[in-house]
Design a protein around this motif. Structure first.
Motif, PDB file in Angstrom:
ATOM      1  N   GLY A  74       0.800  -1.210   0.000  1.00 14.73           N
ATOM      2  CA  GLY A  74       0.000   0.000   0.000  1.00 14.73           C
ATOM      3  C   GLY A  74       0.833   1.259   0.000  1.00 14.73           C
ATOM      4  N   ASP A 119      -2.616  10.857  -3.527  1.00 10.94           N
ATOM      5  CA  ASP A 119      -3.569  11.978  -3.468  1.00 10.94           C
ATOM      6  C   ASP A 119      -4.270  12.042  -2.115  1.00 10.94           C
ATOM      7  OD1 ASP A 119      -2.961  12.683  -6.097  1.00 10.94           O
ATOM      8  OD2 ASP A 119      -4.487  11.347  -6.919  1.00 10.94           O
ATOM      9  N   ARG A 122      -4.987   9.663  -0.026  1.00 12.60           N
ATOM     10  CA  ARG A 122      -5.804   8.519   0.382  1.00 12.60           C
ATOM     11  C   ARG A 122      -5.005   7.233   0.202  1.00 12.60           C
ATOM     12  NH1 ARG A 122     -11.357   7.999  -2.472  1.00 12.60           N
ATOM     13  NH2 ARG A 122     -10.004   8.034  -4.302  1.00 12.60           N
ATOM     14  N   LEU A 160      -3.983   3.741  -1.100  1.00  8.39           N
ATOM     15  CA  LEU A 160      -4.174   2.859  -2.249  1.00  8.39           C
ATOM     16  C   LEU A 160      -3.525   1.533  -1.898  1.00  8.39           C
ATOM     17  CD1 LEU A 160      -4.740   2.065  -5.228  1.00  8.39           C
ATOM     18  CD2 LEU A 160      -2.556   3.134  -5.806  1.00  8.39           C
ATOM     19  N   ARG A 218      -7.323  -4.099  -6.437  1.00  6.98           N
ATOM     20  CA  ARG A 218      -6.968  -2.727  -6.097  1.00  6.98           C
ATOM     21  C   ARG A 218      -8.088  -2.146  -5.226  1.00  6.98           C
ATOM     22  NH1 ARG A 218      -5.196   2.234 -10.105  1.00  6.98           N
ATOM     23  NH2 ARG A 218      -5.794   3.961  -8.721  1.00  6.98           N
ATOM     24  N   TYR A 219      -7.685  -1.549  -4.111  1.00 10.89           N
ATOM     25  CA  TYR A 219      -8.666  -0.979  -3.195  1.00 10.89           C
ATOM     26  C   TYR A 219      -8.252   0.433  -2.820  1.00 10.89           C
ATOM     27  CZ  TYR A 219     -11.073   0.090   1.169  1.00 10.89           C
ATOM     28  OH  TYR A 219     -11.800   0.705   2.158  1.00 10.89           O
ATOM     29  N   GLU A 220      -9.204   1.347  -2.920  1.00 13.16           N
ATOM     30  CA  GLU A 220      -8.998   2.723  -2.482  1.00 13.16           C
ATOM     31  C   GLU A 220     -10.069   3.066  -1.459  1.00 13.16           C
ATOM     32  OE1 GLU A 220      -7.719   5.344  -6.079  1.00 13.16           O
ATOM     33  OE2 GLU A 220      -8.721   3.551  -6.872  1.00 13.16           O
ATOM     34  N   GLU A 221      -9.669   3.788  -0.433  1.00 14.57           N
ATOM     35  CA  GLU A 221     -10.562   4.120   0.663  1.00 14.57           C
ATOM     36  C   GLU A 221     -11.849   4.748   0.131  1.00 14.57           C
ATOM     37  OE1 GLU A 221     -10.098   6.103   5.092  1.00 14.57           O
ATOM     38  OE2 GLU A 221      -8.917   6.897   3.421  1.00 14.57           O
TER      39      GLU A 221
END
Length: 668
Positions: free
Chosen positions: A101, A105, A107, A109, A122-125
């Motif tokens: 991770g 920007d 946050r 990733l 793929r995970y973004e908050e």
């Protein structure tokens, strides 16, 4: 204080409590300045979840057995992914680091491997996980491990394990680059291969600080990584592809356990060329000692050292037990972290001058620990140990060394029966169970294990034996098991059991043995070749060498027996001579056999053949097979039944009376 017979002491540590606390945090890392890690969830079907610690300070609370809610330190924890997400890789079946991770920007990733389909996500908050790798219908498909974000290229670099057929050894492994944008989610051709598949096994690449070089480890059958590995270095071209690699260290009799780069671009690695896994920089030893700065590479992505900003190196090191320290490579001096932890797992992460590790002790389970190298302050920042019961019920272990056959030293941890409210009548020593660890190239750490406390708090002693072949004591000690598996391990366990009986610590007529995987082999072999034990518990074992070595196991260990037993073509008789299945009719002691039906490492067929050979022998025994369990049990309900069944076996054989335990039905 009550006077009650051994095995009948009432204990607040029941099987459900022990099962709920099984497992430990793994694969720590930083996402920005936050600490993240993988944590087990036995009560959620045994899944592994990704946990983060938000940077908020909280204090310590009163333990629940004193009316409080448990101890926390260093911030608010939260599970990043809800059920059923299960963050776990199956590469080489034992897996390895399944996530990486960074902050992009503002946050997080994160990329991670989900156990169900083995795809990278793929995970973004604030969003939902999206797959970035495809599915393959060939064999066991595509698998990924040790992901590393290469944001400047928009890629994830990792190890790809790709099955080319239906057999367990129809497989190739390469370093690969996966596009972060998801363009490879349905397109295998969009995955960029960074190396060829000339080597059977590879670890994930470590990139030099200037981005111009990559270093990784490789090895080939029949070697295991603790026998011999090669350290490869390649220049990275303008197109982001490593060139032709060159071998800079290692070989058939030299094991490199880990590689990385210092801040100034020098190559760091651990090698056992001296007989001990020591740390080297550009080929020169930094702290030559008769202790280990590395270990067996059962999973990809284990870390025993991590370079810090400014040139210092965080290290997990020791002889037997391991400590967390900071090494000055210029002087060779190590300053160990202060605190109650006496054992550290092989996982490290650094952020500037901060170090995060996973530590435990005989009074505390594994927890996430942060060391500030500027102040020297250590604190728990995650998975904090909570005394779910009064710690007076915890075992009080002893570190012992015994003398085995031919004068060999045998390392062991002895856990005598212990209960603050009970003593046994005088004149009779307690029953003892010998625990044989798995591997067999592994080691039993001296840490709080509520499964051990489940027995000791009821009046049954435990002896964990780090028999010849165990790691942590140098290469010569590991090599004692070469071509001697089923001999040295069996003899060492028996030597400890009999020594305990001879000194009056254990009851000679009430000795048992138990173990899982390779420890299950040692248990079964002990029951077929010795008369030391009154009974045994065999968990997900190897029982038939010829079958296991000719297609019944996974690729990683498919040639392991050539070291442990000898080449099958040269010594076929030895495979039969030592296999418990071939001598199942010799067993006279009752036993419990426990097996996961989804186990591809030690498959159920091994147990079925063993039991078929026993037909008509009229030995009391029980066989319990668990649907949905693989190699090593992870579900709370499974572990509850395992512990209660095991205790019932000992109660029936030893004449004990543990209260509230369901009776295990023994067939004949």
């Amino acid at each position: 204080m009550r006077t009650l017979a051994y095995g009948s002491w009432p204990s607040p540590i029941d099987a459900a409590l022990a099962a709920a606390h099984d497992g430990r945090p793994e694969y720590v890392g930083f996402v920005g300045d936050e600490v993240w890690w993988i944590e087990p969830r036995p009560t959620e079907g045994g899944r592994r979840t990704l946990v983060r610690r938000r940077n908020e300070e909280v204090g310590r609370e009163t333990p629940p057995w004193k009316g409080g809610g448990g101890r926390r330190a260093g911030g608010r924890e939260e599970s990043v992914l809800p059920a059923p997400w299960n963050v776990r890789s199956r590469v080489v079946e034992y897996g390895g680091r399944p996530w990486a991770g960074a902050v992009v920007d503002g946050r997080p990733l994160v990329v991670f491997v989900d156990f169900a389909d083995q795809r990278l996500y793929r995970y973004e908050e604030g969003g939902e996980p999206r797959p970035i790798t495809p599915v393959s219908a060939v064999g066991a498909g595509l698998r990924w491990v040790e992901p590393q974000l290469r944001l400047e290229r928009g890629e994830v670099w990792c190890v790809l394990e790709e099955f080319t057929g239906d057999g367990p050894t129809d497989v190739r492994r390469v370093l690969a680059a996966v596009p972060l944008d998801g363009s490879a989610a349905e397109d295998r051709d969009a995955v960029r291969e960074l190396t060829d598949d000339r080597h059977r096994f590879v670890t994930g690449p470590r990139i030099s600080p200037d981005g111009r070089r990559a270093a990784w480890l490789a090895w080939d059958h029949p070697r295991m990584p603790w026998d011999g590995t090669e350290l490869l270095v390649a220049d990275i071209g303008p197109d982001g592809t490593p060139g032709s690699p060159r071998t800079v260290a290692g070989g058939p009799e030299e094991s490199i356990a880990q590689v990385d780069w210092s801040d100034d671009g020098r190559l760091l690695y651990t090698s056992d060329r001296s007989g001990w896994w020591n740390l080297y920089r550009d080929g020169e030893p930094l702290c030559p000692r008769e202790e280990e700065f590395g270990g067996p590479l059962w999973k990809l992505g284990l870390r025993w050292f991590a370079p810090l900003a400014g040139g210092l190196i965080a290290v997990v090191h020791g002889r037997g037990a391991t400590a967390l320290g900071v090494l000055d490579p210029e002087t060779g001096e190590i300053v160990d972290a202060a605190g109650p932890w006496t054992e550290f797992a092989p996982t490290l992460a650094v952020d500037g001058e901060r170090v995060v590790a996973v530590g435990a002790s005989p009074r505390s389970a594994y927890e996430v620990v942060e060391l500030d190298t500027r102040s020297g302050r250590s604190r728990v920042v995650g998975a904090a140990h909570v005394d779910a019961v009064d710690p007076a019920y915890y075992p009080e272990p002893q570190i012992r060394t015994f003398t085995g056959p031919a004068g060999h030293r045998i390392h062991a941890h002895i856990y005598p029966p212990h209960n603050p409210g009970c003593v046994a009548p005088g004149g009779t020593p307690p029953p003892y169970v010998i625990w044989a660890h798995g591997g067999p190239t592994d080691r039993a750490p001296l840490v709080l294990d509520l499964a051990v406390a489940y027995f000791t708090s009821r009046g049954i002693g435990i002896a964990e034996v780090n028999y010849g072949g165990s790691s942590g004591y140098g290469r010569a000690y590991r090599n004692r098991l070469r071509e001697q598996w089923g001999v040295v391990d069996v003899e060492d366990c028996a030597a400890v059991a009999l020594a305990l009986a001879d000194e009056g610590t254990a009851d000679r007529d009430r000795l048992a043995i138990r173990g899982g995987s390779a420890g299950g082999w040692t248990t079964a072999a002990s029951l077929t070749t010795t008369d030391v034990y009154a009974c045994g518990t065999i968990l997900y074992p190897i029982l038939d060498l010829a079958g296991w070595g000719t297609g019944e196991t996974h690729d990683f260990e498919s040639r392991y027996l050539e070291t442990l037993v000898g080449p099958l073509a040269e010594v076929p008789g030895r495979y039969t001579e030592r296999s418990p299945t071939a001598h199942a009719d010799r067993i006279t002691a009752p036993f419990l056999l426990l097996q996961g039906l989804d186990d591809v490492i030690c498959p159920p067929a091994q147990c079925e053949r063993f039991l078929a050979r026993m037909e008509g022998c009229r030995v009391p025994h029980a066989y319990i097979a668990f649907e949905g369990e693989g190699h090593g049990f992870r579900r709370a309900e499974t572990m509850i039944r395992v512990l209660e069944s095991e205790l019932s076996l000992y109660a029936q054989v030893f004449g004990l009376n543990p209260p509230g335990i369901p009776k295990l039905e023994l067939a004949k």
